[in-house]
Scaffold this motif. Structure first.
Motif, mmCIF file in Angstrom:
data_model
loop_
_atom_site.group_PDB
_atom_site.id
_atom_site.type_symbol
_atom_site.label_atom_id
_atom_site.label_comp_id
_atom_site.label_asym_id
_atom_site.label_seq_id
_atom_site.Cartn_x
_atom_site.Cartn_y
_atom_site.Cartn_z
ATOM 1 N N UNK A 66 0.837 -1.202 0.000
ATOM 2 C CA UNK A 66 0.000 0.000 0.000
ATOM 3 C C UNK A 66 0.869 1.249 0.000
ATOM 4 N N UNK A 67 0.443 2.271 -0.732
ATOM 5 C CA UNK A 67 1.111 3.568 -0.732
ATOM 6 C C UNK A 67 0.106 4.618 -0.260
ATOM 7 N N UNK A 68 0.510 5.407 0.720
ATOM 8 C CA UNK A 68 -0.363 6.438 1.285
ATOM 9 C C UNK A 68 0.096 7.822 0.832
ATOM 10 N N UNK A 69 -0.845 8.604 0.294
ATOM 11 C CA UNK A 69 -0.552 9.968 -0.136
ATOM 12 C C UNK A 69 -1.459 10.930 0.634
ATOM 13 N N UNK A 84 -3.066 2.427 -3.979
ATOM 14 C CA UNK A 84 -2.827 3.808 -3.552
ATOM 15 C C UNK A 84 -3.995 4.307 -2.715
ATOM 16 N N UNK A 85 -3.669 4.770 -1.513
ATOM 17 C CA UNK A 85 -4.658 5.340 -0.602
ATOM 18 C C UNK A 85 -4.403 6.839 -0.471
ATOM 19 N N UNK A 86 -5.459 7.649 -0.593
ATOM 20 C CA UNK A 86 -5.316 9.090 -0.431
ATOM 21 C C UNK A 86 -6.168 9.559 0.749
ATOM 22 N N UNK A 87 -5.708 10.647 1.386
ATOM 23 C CA UNK A 87 -6.443 11.195 2.511
ATOM 24 C C UNK A 87 -5.964 12.598 2.815
ATOM 25 N N UNK A 94 -7.417 6.782 -7.491
ATOM 26 C CA UNK A 94 -6.822 6.158 -6.303
ATOM 27 C C UNK A 94 -7.624 4.895 -5.984
ATOM 28 N N UNK A 95 -7.014 3.974 -5.267
ATOM 29 C CA UNK A 95 -7.707 2.736 -4.911
ATOM 30 C C UNK A 95 -8.572 2.885 -3.665
ATOM 31 N N UNK A 96 -8.213 3.844 -2.818
ATOM 32 C CA UNK A 96 -8.959 3.990 -1.574
ATOM 33 C C UNK A 96 -8.895 5.418 -1.053
ATOM 34 N N UNK A 97 -9.972 5.833 -0.417
ATOM 35 C CA UNK A 97 -10.014 7.082 0.347
ATOM 36 C C UNK A 97 -10.436 6.727 1.762
ATOM 37 N N UNK A 98 -9.715 7.217 2.734
ATOM 38 C CA UNK A 98 -10.105 6.996 4.127
ATOM 39 C C UNK A 98 -10.145 8.330 4.844
ATOM 40 N N UNK A 99 -11.133 8.471 5.713
ATOM 41 C CA UNK A 99 -11.379 9.750 6.364
ATOM 42 C C UNK A 99 -10.519 9.975 7.600
ATOM 43 N N UNK A 100 -9.971 8.905 8.162
ATOM 44 C CA UNK A 100 -9.146 9.073 9.360
ATOM 45 C C UNK A 100 -8.126 7.946 9.457
ATOM 46 N N UNK A 101 -7.230 8.074 10.428
ATOM 47 C CA UNK A 101 -6.109 7.140 10.554
ATOM 48 C C UNK A 101 -6.547 5.718 10.873
ATOM 49 N N UNK A 102 -7.541 5.584 11.737
ATOM 50 C CA UNK A 102 -8.001 4.248 12.108
ATOM 51 C C UNK A 102 -8.594 3.534 10.905
#
Length: 212
Positions: free
Chosen positions: A142-145, A174-177, A191-199
């Motif tokens: 996973x790559x976080x941007x 690829x995860x963006x946030x 992007x493959x994923x969007x997450x609203x918070x760290x958890x």
């Protein structure tokens, strides 16, 4: 209350001195290091992550709990390292070029590590070229941007495009946030994923790695 439950409570309270002392007490009692980590320390940081995602606590609470957990993990490291690799996968995380904010990214790194992911933290203001180098070197899952400014959101899209041009895009998810980032934006830049918070970021990454 068992010693593992006591450890969980110490992490939640952010007791930086009490946590490593209690970890050492557990070790002295003969408890397995992996058990102390998974059933004592991690439930505490997971609870903190859950409370943070619900808006019940704030960044300072998370950071002090992280310090307590890290202090406890430091006691266990020699024992854990002797047992081989305990991580389930690898993530590369950074704040994109032009953006110097790193609190959100740091929280994501913390939560991912608590989910047994190895995290390569590239820092803030990271160029697409550095992402590409890290993908080639570490072969992450996973790559976080992260982008905390509307003015740096576009860099997420440019970085994803650069990964495609370098031929490494299909090797990672690829995860963006970040504060201004939305699911609509994530879809737009592919992007493959969007997450609203760290958890949520840690949970998504963990579920993806385990499903591979």
């Amino acid at each position: 209350m068992s010693i593992l439950n006591e450890l969980t409570e110490l992490v939640i309270k952010g007791d930086v001195n009490g946590t490593p002392a209690k970890v050492q007490e557990a070790v002295d009692q003969g408890l397995d290091a992996q058990v102390i980590l998974n059933e004592g320390l991690m439930p505490g940081i997971n609870e903190i992550g859950d409370r943070f995602s619900k808006g019940q606590i704030f960044v300072p609470n998370v950071l002090v709990a992280a310090k307590a957990m890290n202090a406890g993990v430091d006691v266990l490291k020699p024992l854990l390292e002797g047992g081989g690799d305990t991580t389930i996968g690898t993530a590369v995380a950074a704040t994109v070029k032009g953006d110097l904010h790193d609190i959100g990214k740091n929280l994501v790194c913390l939560m991912m590590r608590s989910a047994n992911l190895k995290v390569i933290d590239l820092g803030a203001n990271v160029s697409a070229e550095k992402y590409i180098e890290a993908i080639k070197e570490y072969k992450p899952d996973v790559v976080v941007m992260s982008a905390l400014l509307t003015t740096t959101m576009n860099e997420q899209g440019r970085t994803i495009q650069a990964l495609e041009e370098a031929g490494v895009r299909d090797q990672v998810k690829v995860m963006v946030g970040g504060a201004p980032v939305t699911q609509e934006w994530a879809d737009k830049i592919k992007a493959d994923a969007f997450t609203a918070d760290a958890a949520e970021a840690a949970n998504w990454a963990k579920e993806y790695v385990l499903s591979k």
